[in-house]
Write a protein that holds these residues in place. Structure first.
Motif, PDB file in Angstrom:
ATOM      1  N   THR A  14       0.833  -1.204   0.000  1.00 29.55           N
ATOM      2  CA  THR A  14       0.000   0.000   0.000  1.00 29.55           C
ATOM      3  C   THR A  14       0.863   1.248   0.000  1.00 29.55           C
ATOM      4  O   THR A  14       0.549   2.239  -0.679  1.00 29.55           O
ATOM      5  CB  THR A  14      -0.942   0.003   1.223  1.00 29.55           C
ATOM      6  N   ALA A  15       1.956   1.228   0.749  1.00 26.58           N
ATOM      7  CA  ALA A  15       2.869   2.376   0.762  1.00 26.58           C
ATOM      8  C   ALA A  15       3.420   2.651  -0.639  1.00 26.58           C
ATOM      9  O   ALA A  15       3.640   3.809  -1.007  1.00 26.58           O
ATOM     10  CB  ALA A  15       4.010   2.126   1.747  1.00 26.58           C
ATOM     11  N   GLY A  16       3.643   1.606  -1.416  1.00 25.54           N
ATOM     12  CA  GLY A  16       4.104   1.797  -2.789  1.00 25.54           C
ATOM     13  C   GLY A  16       3.099   2.552  -3.633  1.00 25.54           C
ATOM     14  O   GLY A  16       3.461   3.436  -4.421  1.00 25.54           O
ATOM     15  N   LYS A  17       1.820   2.237  -3.465  1.00 28.14           N
ATOM     16  CA  LYS A  17       0.781   2.951  -4.216  1.00 28.14           C
ATOM     17  C   LYS A  17       0.672   4.405  -3.747  1.00 28.14           C
ATOM     18  O   LYS A  17       0.463   5.323  -4.548  1.00 28.14           O
ATOM     19  CB  LYS A  17      -0.560   2.234  -4.059  1.00 28.14           C
ATOM     20  N   ILE A  18       0.794   4.631  -2.445  1.00 30.00           N
ATOM     21  CA  ILE A  18       0.711   5.992  -1.917  1.00 30.00           C
ATOM     22  C   ILE A  18       1.866   6.840  -2.450  1.00 30.00           C
ATOM     23  O   ILE A  18       1.677   7.993  -2.865  1.00 30.00           O
ATOM     24  CB  ILE A  18       0.713   5.963  -0.376  1.00 30.00           C
TER      25      ILE A  18
END
Length: 487
Positions: A347-351
């Motif tokens: 999820t951090a990658g998408k953010i």
């Protein structure tokens, strides 16, 4: 008199365009991601069948005794299979949404497959030195993965990771040599590193060589788990590596190394608790303290999750060190945190792709601006902090109960103080990201269900581990915990 027109010259056969091979390669690259997704799906299905098609206590051996399928290998094969499916799905969606990421993705897919094959074989290995070699293969596959689409900082992070991993694995190998010398000194009929042979040798009285070997093994394998003092590589590597690679390291390689630690504890718990317990508790407390300081000082949400991973390793080490009632909590906590780390790092990658920054002060209003990612980040953070009803809460509670019942009141007080500091620092950094006012126009990108289904499944598993485990799953957990000395 008119001159007849000359017949037009035949058109020359067009030469292949210089960019044709590159165009063909770009067409093939998305297929390699689909291949990765198909392999990950098959791996998850096979792991599920292996975990639940037979009783939890059943043990099968193959390849001349070098491979074993028991409760420990079945549990961690299932964890690896589910996490790998989530990572493959993430890569598939990211390449589909951002075509420029398809460059060199075939290389990423190849090394990822090699990484997971080595990880699965390490979990199935019935020979301690063979397991060590297979863990080293995951390290060799991970180095080019960390360097993917390489920048100077990624190159530096990959070599830092390789250096620390090599030192840790060398310490582990030296520990094995000490165990072998101890077997000779105790009069064992043969020196063997098959698990059942080691279990027989462990019945001999403990002596200096064996104790030294165990100290070195836990210190060496602690490098892979990010335990102090060999933790320095982890925050930088988890931060700099691509999100999918970080998930592979944090949720797959971590658990492969943890399974090897479980094997050693299962063999030597009864005879060498006096060595195992104090060392693991000391390493765990030191790691939790380092984690708390890192979380307090960082303003980068990816590094914050990385420092929280150190905290998870510390809690697991403490639970393994005290054993008994805490053993079941350790198993529950380890599986829960594999899923938590996979959800949060992906999820951090998408953010980061959306905002173009990893600074917590530059991200706000995730639930409005990125509803799906904001929801996963919020729930993942709650699970990270040990909120109910997630499995991490129950596992942490059982470990704390084990500390009190074992009379470790000083360790319990330090444990609670560090957790409180970690909770406050994490909430201070991440909660404004989730609920603050959006700083960018709301832009809800449509996402097919298939892109979020793996994370939804992992999230459902986290809730189930905190509320109700189906009987077959609970039996598998209890069988692994029994090997760790559960009461």
């Amino acid at each position: 008199m008119t001159t007849p027109l000359a017949a037009p010259a035949p058109a020359p056969t067009p030469a292949p365009a210089p960019g044709a091979p590159a165009a063909a390669a770009k067409t093939a690259r998305p297929r390699s991601v689909k291949l990765l997704l198909a392999v990950a799906g098959l791996d998850a299905v096979l792991a599920f069948v292996a975990a639940f098609a037979t009783p939890a206590s059943a043990v099968f051996r193959a390849a001349g005794g070098y491979l074993v399928l028991d409760a420990t290998s079945r549990l961690f094969l299932l964890v690896v299979g589910l996490v790998f499916l989530g990572v493959a799905t993430y890569l598939w969606t990211r390449v589909g949404q951002t075509p420029e990421l398809s460059e060199r993705v075939d290389r990423l897919v190849g090394y990822s497959l090699a990484f997971v094959v080595a990880a699965n074989l390490a979990l199935l290995s019935n020979h301690l030195v063979a397991t060590w070699a297979l863990v080293e293969l995951t390290t060799l596959a991970a180095v080019p993965l960390i360097q993917h689409r390489g920048t100077r900082v990624r190159l530096r992070a990959s070599w830092t990771y390789f250096l620390f991993s090599s030192i840790g694995l060398a310490l582990t190998l030296l520990g094995f040599a000490c165990l072998a010398r101890g077997m000779e000194a105790s009069g064992a009929p043969e020196v063997t590193f098959f698990l059942d042979g080691l279990a027989r040798a462990a019945r001999q009285p403990s002596e200096l060589w064996r104790r030294l070997g165990l100290v070195l093994i836990f210190l060496g394998l602690g490098t892979k788990l990010g335990l102090a003092p060999m933790y320095a590589w982890l925050p930088e590597t988890y931060h700099r590596a691509p999100p999918a690679v970080t998930a592979l390291l944090a949720a797959i390689q971590f658990n492969v190394a943890l399974a090897l630690v479980f094997r050693v504890v299962q063999i030597y718990r009864a005879s060498d608790q006096g060595v195992i317990g104090p060392e693991l508790v000391a390493l765990g407390l030191a790691t939790m303290a380092v984690s708390a300081v890192g979380i307090i000082s960082t303003r980068n949400y990816t590094r914050l999750i990385a420092f929280a991973s150190l905290n998870h390793g510390g809690v697991i080490a403490i639970g393994l060190g005290i054993g008994r009632i805490a053993a079941y909590g350790v198993v529950l906590y380890a599986v829960s945190n594999a899923f938590i780390k996979a959800i949060l790092f992906l999820t951090a990658g998408k953010i980061e792709a959306h905002y173009g920054t990893e600074d917590v002060r530059e991200v706000s209003g995730l639930l409005e601006d990125m509803p799906y990612s904001g929801l996963f980040f919020m729930v993942g953070t709650f699970a990270l902090l040990g909120f109910p009803p997630f499995g991490s809460f129950l596992g942490e509670l059982i470990v704390m109960s084990g500390l009190l019942r074992g009379g470790h009141h000083g360790v319990f007080a330090a444990f609670c103080a560090i957790l409180t500091a970690t909770f406050i620092a994490t909430g201070r950094a991440i909660f404004p990201m989730i609920w603050g006012e959006p700083r960018k126009p709301v832009r809800w990108a449509s996402q097919p269900l298939a892109t979020i289904a793996p994370k939804l499944f992992l999230l459902a598993c986290l809730v189930a581990m905190g509320l109700y485990l189906p009987a077959p799953v609970n039996a598998l957990f209890r069988q692994v915990a029994a090997g760790l000395g559960a009461e």
